[in-house]
Design an enzyme around this catalytic site. Structure first.
Site, mmCIF file in Angstrom:
data_model
loop_
_atom_site.group_PDB
_atom_site.id
_atom_site.type_symbol
_atom_site.label_atom_id
_atom_site.label_comp_id
_atom_site.label_asym_id
_atom_site.label_seq_id
_atom_site.Cartn_x
_atom_site.Cartn_y
_atom_site.Cartn_z
ATOM 1 N N THR A 231 30.339 -91.982 16.533
ATOM 2 C CA THR A 231 29.923 -90.709 16.767
ATOM 3 C C THR A 231 28.363 -90.609 17.088
ATOM 4 O O THR A 231 27.677 -89.710 16.567
ATOM 5 C CB THR A 231 30.242 -89.861 15.650
ATOM 6 O OG1 THR A 231 29.428 -90.526 14.383
ATOM 7 C CG2 THR A 231 31.751 -90.171 15.047
ATOM 8 N N ASN B 163 19.205 -83.796 10.254
ATOM 9 C CA ASN B 163 18.588 -84.585 9.115
ATOM 10 C C ASN B 163 17.563 -85.599 9.774
ATOM 11 O O ASN B 163 16.976 -86.126 8.780
ATOM 12 C CB ASN B 163 19.857 -85.478 8.511
ATOM 13 C CG ASN B 163 20.499 -84.738 7.356
ATOM 14 O OD1 ASN B 163 19.889 -83.717 6.875
ATOM 15 N ND2 ASN B 163 21.796 -85.169 7.048
ATOM 16 N N CYS C 176 26.704 -84.648 20.649
ATOM 17 C CA CYS C 176 27.531 -83.180 20.673
ATOM 18 C C CYS C 176 26.947 -82.475 22.018
ATOM 19 O O CYS C 176 27.803 -81.719 22.531
ATOM 20 C CB CYS C 176 26.944 -82.480 19.685
ATOM 21 S SG CYS C 176 25.233 -82.408 19.287
#
Length: 481
Positions: free
Chosen positions: A258, A320, A289
């Site tokens: 991912t 994060n 993304c």
């Protein structure tokens, strides 16, 4: 009777119809692996009000509200058919039926439109495919929610285990709590219990083993009854083939990353190049993304107008990787406080376009600014086209793409004049075209693309996993008239 009385009576009637739709939708999903959609939005496990709101949303993109009185007959017709696993879009059924002039009944038209999912044409229900999550951060927990939600009939994908590093006392309780409640995405839809003795989280009846390991090579998944699983690496620690190959342990068949893959690792954007995945490919990436947000609309624009060159500027929510307050960071600027600053940084999304769209000859450059919002970003895609066009033409074209094209699960469309970033939290699309912000001048087009960089991206990851596992079922009707 007053206008107010008429409106309220009409609402109660539609409310009653929506209520009667719920058991039909649930039965199709549980017993036949049929997911009922409305303009690419799932109606499975939705409330009465949610079903009505989804119907009303159609006015933004189709120009008029779609009523449950129009879609209910199609749903009833579906329940009478010998259906196999499929996704069936009531919005598309209603639209194509309205455009059809043959005088067929709803039942006759529906049977014809979904013939590929009935009788001898239907796909056999597949055995559940095991899935393992390696890492349980922002994306990992959202992917877990989606996998649990989609477990449905017990076929398809089954989340069997989560691999994390040990965090001390009550580690599993704290991880379950993070799955149960999320400050951005809200409460988990269902029930979660924890069995500390067996290191198991049970979510909506799904028993998920929590495995503690500091290194991928330390785990033998067959010891937990896991076979031929797809492992989703959410850590981003390993991004090349050599590093990701460490996950190919007993019990693991494929690895999905991912984050953008490096070297020869295929970068896959579902809807654009997922059909290029080779059956024997064991390692692949779901890109970033932002890549998922810009590639589908970029492909749509190139298909229709041709793209000569472009620049993407992403205004991205903080992550994060940044610091809460000013502190040391190995990257420039990212050490400064994320909630207090706009931070100029780099993005690899532009260079990643070439991997997902190798036939695109245009040079795409890119840059990024991190801003003090916790979720939902916007990509501003500035394109020089191969021909001149008008704002109205591009507006109508992209709206139609979002409704009827093969990219309708990736591209959404909004004309809401007061739309802001928080409105798109929870969007399941890779990106949402803001029709009101669109700028077109001759051969120059500027697209404003909202995207939930957490949830929308997680949906794209799950779609890739469904595809490589063989449980990505076809959508009907296949095309609109």
């Amino acid at each position: 009777m007053t206008v107010n009385d008429d409106s309220f009576t009409n609402w109660k009637i539609r409310e009653e119809i929506a209520e009667s739709m719920i058991p039909l939708i649930g039965k199709l999903h549980r017993e036949r692996d049929v997911t009922v959609l409305l303009h690419s939005r799932s109606l499975v496990n939705k409330s009465v009000v949610s079903i009505l709101k989804t119907h009303r949303f159609a006015r933004q993109i189709a120009g008029a509200e779609l009523s449950v009185t129009e879609t209910m007959p199609f749903l009833q017709a579906l329940t009478a058919l010998d259906l196999g696993p499929a996704q069936i879009d009531l919005g598309l059924l209603a639209a194509t039926y309205k455009a059809d002039d043959r005088g067929l009944s709803v039942a006759e038209f529906t049977a014809e439109a979904v013939a590929g999912a009935t009788g001898g044409n239907k796909i056999e229900r597949r055995e559940a495919r095991d899935v393992v999550l390696y890492g349980f951060g922002r994306i990992g927990r959202l992917v877990a929610r989606l996998l649990i939600e989609k477990a449905g009939s017990g076929n398809g994908l089954m989340l069997r285990a989560i691999v994390v590093r040990g965090g001390g006392a009550e580690d599993i309780v704290k991880r379950a709590s993070l799955l149960r409640r999320d400050s951005i995405h809200g409460q988990f839809q269902g029930t979660i219990t924890v069995d500390e003795d067996t290191s198991t989280i049970v979510a909506n009846g799904n028993a998920i083993k929590v495995i503690y390991a500091d290194d991928p090579t330390a785990v033998d998944y067959t010891e937990y009854g896991i076979r031929d699983a797809i492992l989703i690496d959410n850590t981003g620690k390993w991004r090349d083939r050599e590093g990701l190959s460490k996950h190919l342990r007993p019990g693991i068949d494929k690895v999905v990353l991912t984050a953008p893959g490096k070297g020869d690792v295929p970068n896959i954007v579902h809807g654009v190049n997922h059909d290029t995945i080779k059956p024997d490919e064991q390692i692949l990436s779901c890109a970033s993304c932002t890549t998922n947000a810009i590639v589908p609309p970029l492909k749509a624009m190139d298909d229709e107008y041709g793209v000569l060159r472009g620049h993407v500027e992403t205004v991205h929510s903080f992550t994060n990787d940044q610091n809460l307050l000013d502190n040391y960071h190995k990257a420039e600027r990212r050490g400064r406080s994320a909630p207090l600053n706009m931070v100029i940084t780099e993005t690899g999304a532009a260079s990643a376009v070439a991997k997902a769209l190798p036939d695109l000859k245009a040079k795409i450059s890119g840059s990024s600014i991190r801003v003090p919002v916790p979720d939902v970003s916007i990509a501003i895609l500035n394109l020089q086209l191969a021909r001149e066009t008008t704002p109205e033409e591009v507006h109508d074209y992209l709206r139609e793409v979002s409704l009827t094209s093969p990219l309708r699960r990736q591209i959404d469309f909004t004309t809401a004049p007061d739309a802001v970033s928080s409105d798109f939290i929870g969007s399941r699309h890779a990106s949402i075209v803001d029709g009101g912000a669109l700028k077109v001048d001759g051969d120059n087009a500027i697209l404003y693309l909202w995207y939930d960089n957490e949830f929308g991206y997680s949906c794209q990851v799950v779609r890739v996993v469904q595809h490589v596992s063989g449980v990505e079922y076809p959508t009907f009707p296949a095309t609109a008239v």
